[in-house]
Design a protein around this motif. Structure first.
Motif, mmCIF file in Angstrom:
data_model
loop_
_atom_site.group_PDB
_atom_site.id
_atom_site.type_symbol
_atom_site.label_atom_id
_atom_site.label_comp_id
_atom_site.label_asym_id
_atom_site.label_seq_id
_atom_site.Cartn_x
_atom_site.Cartn_y
_atom_site.Cartn_z
ATOM 1 N N VAL A 1 0.828 -1.206 0.000
ATOM 2 C CA VAL A 1 0.000 0.000 0.000
ATOM 3 C C VAL A 1 0.866 1.260 0.000
ATOM 4 O O VAL A 1 0.537 2.254 -0.653
ATOM 5 C CB VAL A 1 -0.960 -0.005 1.208
ATOM 6 N N ILE A 2 1.988 1.239 0.722
ATOM 7 C CA ILE A 2 2.885 2.402 0.742
ATOM 8 C C ILE A 2 3.420 2.688 -0.661
ATOM 9 O O ILE A 2 3.548 3.850 -1.071
ATOM 10 C CB ILE A 2 4.039 2.171 1.736
ATOM 11 N N GLY A 3 3.734 1.631 -1.403
ATOM 12 C CA GLY A 3 4.200 1.817 -2.779
ATOM 13 C C GLY A 3 3.157 2.529 -3.628
ATOM 14 O O GLY A 3 3.473 3.433 -4.405
ATOM 15 N N THR A 4 1.897 2.137 -3.459
ATOM 16 C CA THR A 4 0.819 2.770 -4.218
ATOM 17 C C THR A 4 0.636 4.223 -3.808
ATOM 18 O O THR A 4 0.474 5.111 -4.650
ATOM 19 C CB THR A 4 -0.498 2.001 -4.009
ATOM 20 N N ILE A 5 0.674 4.479 -2.499
ATOM 21 C CA ILE A 5 0.506 5.858 -2.016
ATOM 22 C C ILE A 5 1.618 6.749 -2.557
ATOM 23 O O ILE A 5 1.368 7.883 -2.992
ATOM 24 C CB ILE A 5 0.494 5.890 -0.476
ATOM 25 N N ALA A 6 2.852 6.261 -2.537
ATOM 26 C CA ALA A 6 3.982 7.057 -3.019
ATOM 27 C C ALA A 6 3.812 7.426 -4.495
ATOM 28 O O ALA A 6 4.005 8.583 -4.893
ATOM 29 C CB ALA A 6 5.285 6.292 -2.810
ATOM 30 N N ALA A 7 3.432 6.449 -5.305
ATOM 31 C CA ALA A 7 3.275 6.697 -6.736
ATOM 32 C C ALA A 7 2.127 7.663 -7.014
ATOM 33 O O ALA A 7 2.263 8.605 -7.808
ATOM 34 C CB ALA A 7 3.039 5.372 -7.463
ATOM 35 N N VAL A 8 0.996 7.431 -6.369
ATOM 36 C CA VAL A 8 -0.183 8.271 -6.602
ATOM 37 C C VAL A 8 0.049 9.686 -6.084
ATOM 38 O O VAL A 8 -0.353 10.675 -6.711
ATOM 39 C CB VAL A 8 -1.435 7.642 -5.952
#
Length: 442
Positions: free
Chosen positions: A411-418
Motif C-alpha cells: 500500500v505504501i508503494g501505491t501511495i507514493a506513486a499516486v
C-alpha cells in the motif's frame, strides 16, 4: 454557449451521480437475483468473471468518448455556423470510427466466447450457458462503446443531463429485463446476459437517435470520411487508452506481488480493501464525468481562469467528500464487513486506513485528469500515469520483498506513486498548461 450556459454545474453533477448510482445499484440488484440466495453461486461467479474479464473491451474504444469531447469542443469554439459544420464533420467521422471499432470489438467477443471453456475452468454442465453469456455480455459492452461518439455530441451540446438519463434508463432496463426473463427461462445467468445485451443496444439506439436529431446526422456519411482527421483522433485516443491500461500497474500487479511473496489470507484481505477503494472512487467518477465536457467547452472559449477555479474548487470539494466518506467507512468498517461478508476481517481493517489515503489522493485527482484531457494533453497525462504505475510496481516490490512491511509495503508503494503524480506533478502541469494557453492567446 451550448453545453455550458444551458445547465448549471450542480445539475450536471446530479445527472452524473445519478448515472453512477444507477450503475452500482443495477449491478447489486442483478447480482443478488443471479445469486438467488446461494442457489446459483456458480452462475453468479461466472457473471462476475465475464464482466471483469470483458472490461478489457474498454480498450477497443481507443478512448473515443474523451477524444470526441475534446475535438468537438475545439471545433465549436464560439458556436458560429462554420464551427457547427466542422463539429458535424467531426461527429460523422466519430460515428465511422465507432462503427469500425465496434466491428473489431464484436470479433474479440466472438473469439472469447468460443474459447471460453479453454480460457477458464468451467463445470461441464455450465459451459454452454457460460459461453452464451460471455457472447451476450460482450455484445452489450460493445453496443455501449459504439454509443460513445453520440454521447460526446450530446455532452458538448448542452445535453449532458439527457445523456446521463439515457444511462439511467439503460440500467433500469437491464434489471427489468432480467427479472422478466428469469420468470420465463429460469436460468438467471442467461436472463442477466440477455438483459445486458438489450440494455446496451437500447442505449446505443437512443443516444444515436437523440444526437442525430440534434446534429442533423441520423446516419454516418462515408463520403465525409477524412483520413487525416481520423488519424488525429485515433492518435489522441491511443494516448487515453495507454493511461487506462496503466491501471493494470496498480491493483492487478499488487495482487501478483502478494500472491508471490505473502499468504492467501493477506491476498483475501487486500481484495476486500481494494473493493472498498473501488466503490468509494465512484464518488469522484461522477464529478470527473461532469467536468470533462464543461472544461473542454470553457477552454475552447479561452476561459482559462475559470477552468483554474473549476480545478481548485472541484478538487477541494471531491477531496473533502472522500475524506468524510473515508473516515466514516474506517469507523464503521467492523459493522460494514459483517453486513457485507458475514464476518469481521482484522487484516483488512489493519490496512484499510492506508488504502483510504490512496483513495482520497487518487480520487480527488479526477478533476485534474478531466482538465488535462479537455486541454488536449492526453500524451503527457499518459506518460505520467505509466511512470507512476512503474514506480508503484518498483517500490511495492522492494518493500514487500526486502522488508518486513508485508501488506503495508504494497500500500505504501501505491501511495507514493499516486501522491507524486496527483499532488506534485498534476497541479504543476495544469498550471503550466493554462499559462501557456494564456500566452498563446495573446
Amino acid at each position: 454557449m451550448p453545453g455550458d450556459g444551458q445547465a448549471s454545474i450542480k445539475s450536471d453533477l446530479l445527472a452524473a451521480y445519478a448515472a453512477a448510482g444507477a450503475k452500482v445499484l443495477a449491478w447489486a440488484a442483478v447480482s443478488r437475483l443471479v445469486l438467488g440466495g446461494g442457489a446459483y453461486a456458480a452462475e453468479f461467479a461466472l457473471l462476475a468473471l465475464i464482466r471483469s474479464t470483458l472490461g478489457l473491451l474498454n480498450c477497443t474504444s481507443l478512448g473515443l468518448a474523451p477524444t470526441m469531447i475534446h475535438f468537438l469542443s475545439v471545433a465549436r469554439g464560439g458556436g458560429q455556423g462554420s464551427d457547427r459544420l466542422q463539429a458535424r464533420r467531426l461527429y460523422c467521422n466519430g460515428l465511422l470510427i465507432a462503427g469500425g471499432l465496434g466491428c473489431a470489438g464484436m470479433l474479440v467477443v466472438a473469439v472469447y466466447a468460443s474459447l471460453f471453456g479453454h480460457i477458464h475452468r468451467v463445470p461441464a454442465p455450465l459451459l454452454q450457458t457460460a459461453s452464451l453469456a460471455a457472447l451476450l455480455v460482450g455484445m452489450g459492452m460493445v453496443f455501449r462503446l459504439m454509443s460513445d461518439a453520440s454521447s460526446a455530441w450530446l455532452q458538448t451540446s448542452g445535453r449532458f443531463g439527457a445523456d446521463n438519463l439515457l444511462l439511467v434508463v439503460a440500467e433500469i432496463t437491464w434489471l427489468a429485463v432480467t427479472v422478466a426473463l428469469m420468470r420465463v427461462i429460469g436460468n438467471p445467468l442467461t436472463a442477466a446476459a440477455i438483459g445486458f445485451a438489450l440494455a446496451g443496444a437500447e442505449l446505443m439506439i437512443a443516444r444515436r437517435w437523440l444526437a442525430g436529431r440534434d446534429s442533423g446526422l441520423p446516419h454516418a456519411d462515408t463520403r465525409q470520411f477524412d483520413r487525416r482527421l481520423a488519424i488525429g483522433m485515433l492518435s489522441f485516443g491511443v494516448m487515453v487508452t495507454i493511461s487506462q491500461l496503466a491501471d493494470f500497474l496498480y491493483a492487478p500487479t499488487d495482487f501478483l506481488l502478494i500472491n508471490w511473496f505473502l499468504s492467501p489470507v493477506e491476498l483475501a484481505a487486500y481484495s476486500v480493501a481494494v473493493q472498498i477503494d473501488a466503490a468509494m472512487l465512484l464518488m469522484s467518477a461522477g464529478a470527473s464525468a461532469a467536468f470533462l465536457p464543461r472544461a473542454a467547452l470553457m477552454l475552447s472559449r479561452g476561459e482559462r481562469a475559470g477552468v483554474m477555479r473549476l480545478y481548485v474548487r472541484g478538487t477541494a470539494a471531491t477531496a473533502g467528500l472522500l475524506v468524510v466518506a473515508g473516515l466514516a467507512v474506517w469507523w464503521l468498517s467492523p459493522v460494514l464487513l459483517r453486513l457485507w461478508l458475514g464476518e469481521d476481517i482484522p487484516v483488512a481493517r489493519m490496512i484499510l486506513p492506508w488504502v483510504l489515503v490512496h483513495t482520497v489522493v487518487g480520487g480527488s485527482s479526477g478533476i485534474g485528469r478531466s482538465i488535462l484531457l479537455a486541454a488536449g494533453k492526453a500524451g503527457a497525462f499518459s506518460v505520467a500515469t505509466v511512470a507512476a504505475g512503474l514506480l508503484n510496481v518498483t517500490v511495492s516490490f522492494v518493500l514487500v520483498r526486502y522488508t518486513d512491511l508485508g501488506l503495508h509495503g504494497i500500500v505504501i508503494g501505491t501511495i507514493a506513486a499516486v501522491a507524486l503524480r496527483c499532488l506534485v506533478w498534476m497541479p504543476w502541469y495544469i498550471q503550466r498548461t493554462l499559462r501557456e494557453q494564456i500566452v498563446a492567446a495573446r
